[in-house]
Design an enzyme around this catalytic site. Sequence first.
Site, PDB file in Angstrom:
ATOM      1  N   ASP A   1       4.261  -1.398   1.213  1.00  0.00           N
ATOM      2  CA  ASP A   1       3.530  -2.469   1.898  1.00  0.00           C
ATOM      3  C   ASP A   1       2.128  -2.011   2.265  1.00  0.00           C
ATOM      4  OD1 ASP A   1       3.625  -5.095   3.734  1.00  0.00           O
ATOM      5  OD2 ASP A   1       2.846  -3.453   4.953  1.00  0.00           O
TER       6      ASP A   1
ATOM      7  N   LYS B   1      -1.893  -3.162   0.802  1.00  0.00           N
ATOM      8  CA  LYS B   1      -3.030  -3.443   1.673  1.00  0.00           C
ATOM      9  C   LYS B   1      -4.173  -2.466   1.410  1.00  0.00           C
ATOM     10  CE  LYS B   1       0.158  -5.222   5.165  1.00  0.00           C
ATOM     11  NZ  LYS B   1       0.850  -4.943   6.431  1.00  0.00           N
TER      12      LYS B   1
END
Length: 443
Positions: A218, A222
Site C-alpha cells: 500500500d 503511494k
Amino acid sequence: MLGDGPPGLPSPAVSADESVVRVGVLGCGNVGAALVALIEERSAAIEARTGLRLDVAKVAVRNLARERGVQLPDTLLTRDADSVVADPSIDVIVEVIGGIEPARELILAALKHGKPVVTANKELLANVGAELFASAEAAGRDLLFEAAVAGGIPIIRALRESLAGEPIRRVLGIVNGTTNYILTKMSEEGADFSAALSEAQRLGYAERDPTADIEGYDAGAKAAIIASIAFGVKVVAGDVYHEGISRITPEDIAVAHRLGYVVKLLAIAEREPGTGEVSVRVHPAMVPASHPLASVRESFNAAFVEGDAVGQLMFYGRGAGGRPTASAVLGDLIDAAGNLRKGTHGSVGSLARASIRPIDETSAEYYLPLEVADRPGVLHAVTGVFAEHGVSIRTAEQEGLGDEARLVFITHEAKEADVQATLRDLRHLDVVEHVGGLLRVIG
C-alpha cells in the site's frame, strides 16, 4: 498549471443554472458515502464561497440493497456505472470504487465524454497513471487525485502546484496508518507484532488480510505516485522496493529507543543530484527521536519534503478514514467544478522516463543485531567480515545471553550491496547463531 482544453472535444453539459454542477459518484463505500454526506453538509458554504452548487445526480453501486453510511433516495442509485459516465447531464465524475478495472475504463470514458474526473484510487494511479494523465491532457480536462496518497493531507496539491518550481531532493513519508499504529503500540506499550496487529484489526485500522499494509505494498503504491509528481517522471508500483514490518521485534524497538531512535515504516523517494536517477523504496527505518517524523503516532500520516530552495517542510494529519479522505476528494471536486466552468484544467505536466536506481545502489547507515557464541575472538571474526566488504562500523554494543551474546552494530553510511554481502557472509560464520533483521537508519 492551468490550460485551455483543445478544440474539437465534447463540451461538458451545461445546467440551466450555471451555478449548478452535477456530480456522478462511482462507488459508495466508506469514502463515497462520506463524500455524499459532506456535500450535503457543506453545500451552502461551498456555494457562498465559490458560486457553485454541487448536486449529486447519480451514484453507481454494485449492490442496491446494501446498508450505507448515508441515506440516498432510490432514484439516485444505479448498478450501471457506464450510464453515469455517459450521461450528458452529469458534469463531473468521482471514482471511489478502487482497483484497476473497471475503474480505468470508466475514467478514460469519462474523459472522452469531456468530463473532469476526481479519483482516490492509488492502485490505479500507481500502475497506469501515465496513461490516465495523458488522456486527461488530451481531453483538456482535470484528473485530480489528492485523496489517493495520504487521505486528508494535501501533499499532492503542494507538489503539483506550490512546489512545481522547486528542485525536490527527497520525500520521506509515513503513508500507511495501519503499520504506524502497530509500530506505535510496539514502541509505547512493548506489544509484540502479532498482538499489535490484532488490536489494529479489532479497531478497524487493519483488514482481515493485512498483507498489503504490513508488507509495504500500500505504501509502495503511494510512493510511486509521490515520486512521479515530485520529480516529473513515470514511476509505477513495480519500480518500488518493498519491505514490511512483520519481522520487527520488541527487542529491535527497545534497542532503537535506547540509541535515540524510533522505528517507522517509511516511503522514501529520492533523486540523485548528479545523475538524476530516482530511487523509490518502502522499508522500516530507525528515525532519530529528534526528527519530526518520529513523533507521528498511531494511525496518523505525514510527509517530510526536502527541497533545494524551500528547505524542509512537513505535512501531517489523518491519512485514512472515510471523512478525512472524502474531505480531500471534495477539495478536488470543487477545483474540478470551478475549472470546468472557467474552461480551464490542471495538469501534472509532461512525465519523463524515469531512470530507477536499484536498491543495491542506494546508501544508508544500517542497524544490525547478531546472536553469537560467547567466546574469545568472536568480535574480531565478526568485524573482519564487515571490513572485508568495506562496511565501516559506527557503534557496537555487546551483552551476554548465557552461552551466547548479542552484538548490535550501527554502520557508517554504506552501499546496500556491500551490506547485503556482509550479511550473507555473517550467516555462514560458525560463531554467528542468528542474524537479526536489518534496519536502515534514516535522518
